[in-house]
Design an enzyme around this catalytic site. Structure first.
Site, short mmCIF file in Angstrom:
data_model
loop_
_atom_site.label_atom_id
_atom_site.label_comp_id
_atom_site.label_asym_id
_atom_site.label_seq_id
_atom_site.Cartn_x
_atom_site.Cartn_y
_atom_site.Cartn_z
N GLY A 1 0.84 -1.18 0.00
CA GLY A 1 0.00 0.00 0.00
C GLY A 1 0.88 1.24 0.00
O GLY A 1 2.07 1.17 0.33
N GLN B 1 2.73 9.97 1.79
CA GLN B 1 4.05 9.32 1.78
C GLN B 1 4.88 9.74 0.58
O GLN B 1 6.09 9.53 0.57
CB GLN B 1 3.90 7.79 1.77
CG GLN B 1 3.33 7.23 3.06
CD GLN B 1 3.32 5.72 3.02
OE1 GLN B 1 2.41 5.12 2.48
NE2 GLN B 1 4.35 5.09 3.56
N CYS C 1 6.48 0.08 7.65
CA CYS C 1 6.04 1.19 6.82
C CYS C 1 7.22 1.74 6.03
O CYS C 1 8.30 1.91 6.60
CB CYS C 1 5.46 2.28 7.74
SG CYS C 1 4.81 3.71 6.86
N LEU C 2 7.00 2.00 4.75
CA LEU C 2 8.08 2.56 3.93
C LEU C 2 8.55 3.91 4.49
O LEU C 2 9.68 4.31 4.25
CB LEU C 2 7.61 2.73 2.48
CG LEU C 2 7.30 1.45 1.70
CD1 LEU C 2 6.76 1.80 0.32
CD2 LEU C 2 8.52 0.56 1.60
N HIS D 1 -4.00 0.86 8.46
CA HIS D 1 -2.65 1.43 8.40
C HIS D 1 -2.56 2.49 7.30
O HIS D 1 -2.10 3.61 7.54
CB HIS D 1 -1.63 0.30 8.16
CG HIS D 1 -0.22 0.78 7.98
ND1 HIS D 1 0.80 0.44 8.84
CD2 HIS D 1 0.33 1.60 7.05
CE1 HIS D 1 1.92 1.03 8.43
NE2 HIS D 1 1.67 1.74 7.34
N GLU D 2 -3.02 2.13 6.10
CA GLU D 2 -2.93 3.07 4.96
C GLU D 2 -3.75 4.33 5.19
O GLU D 2 -3.29 5.44 4.95
CB GLU D 2 -3.44 2.41 3.68
CG GLU D 2 -2.52 1.41 3.05
CD GLU D 2 -1.10 1.88 3.00
OE1 GLU D 2 -0.84 3.06 2.69
OE2 GLU D 2 -0.23 1.06 3.29
N HIS E 1 -2.54 7.11 7.38
CA HIS E 1 -1.61 8.08 6.77
C HIS E 1 -2.34 9.35 6.33
O HIS E 1 -1.76 10.43 6.28
CB HIS E 1 -0.92 7.48 5.55
CG HIS E 1 0.24 6.59 5.87
ND1 HIS E 1 1.37 7.04 6.53
CD2 HIS E 1 0.47 5.28 5.63
CE1 HIS E 1 2.24 6.05 6.67
NE2 HIS E 1 1.72 4.95 6.13
NI NI Z 1 2.75 3.19 6.16
#
Ligand code: NI
Length: 189
Positions: free
Chosen positions: A49, A54, A103-104, A145-146, A149
């Site tokens: 995702g 991000q 997470c990236l 989670h997504e 953000h």
């Molecule tokens: Ni993340």
């Protein structure tokens, strides 16, 4: 198409509440090409995702793609690539489940996060069409989670026990095979 730079924890864009997109914006070349670039970026980094903040865009847009064939997420139900615009989450089952999340934007770390096990998401797709999806289990965690953000939240803030925040190597050494807790896998978005 282009691979976009991913914002890391500490960048203020990750802490802002993202703004909604208008119907006109959704159909614009700018947003449609951002979506293409986000898909390419997610694939480049092997994420499941990616949320617009991000990649430094504070707008309510995220993509999710969960490949059942990816053995990192063994047992998880797959989810075809989809774009989620102006999403709204409704909790259907407040019973909690725990998964190790990564997470990236928070590289090299894993943390155990408890979240509701079943949710509904109402959203617009990339054509601006209203849709909804019900998700449970691991996929429900991926959505939460997504979409966090888009509210300026990182998974670390959702953790109950900071003792379960680990570097990836230590997570794999000490926690990945732990049967004691109720985690069933890990995710990295
Ligand atoms: Ni993340």
């Amino acid at each position: 198409m282009a691979i976009l730079k991913v914002a890391r924890m500490g960048h203020p864009v990750l802490r802002k509440v993202a703004r909604k997109l208008t119907a006109k914006e959704i159909e614009s070349d700018k947003i449609q090409s951002l979506i293409e670039n986000m898909i390419q970026t997610m694939h480049e980094y092997g994420g499941i995702g990616l949320a617009a903040p991000q990649v430094h865009e504070s707008i309510q847009l995220a993509i999710i793609e969960l490949d059942e064939q990816n053995d990192r997420y063994e047992g998880a139900k797959g989810q075809a690539l989809e774009v989620y615009i102006n999403p709204k989450i409704t909790v259907i089952d407040t019973a909690e489940q725990a998964f190790w999340e990564g997470c990236l934007s928070v590289p090299e770390l894993r943390g155990l996060v408890h979240r509701p096990r079943k949710i509904q998401v109402d959203y617009l797709n990339r054509k601006g069409k209203a849709k909804k999806i019900v998700a449970e289990g691991f996929l429900a965690t991926v959505f939460q989670h997504e979409l966090d953000h888009l509210s300026g939240m990182l998974f670390i803030q959702r953790m109950k026990e900071m003792s379960k925040l680990s570097f990836i190597d230590e997570y794999q050494r000490y926690w990945a095979k732990d049967e004691e807790d109720d985690s069933e896998g890990s995710l990295e978005d």
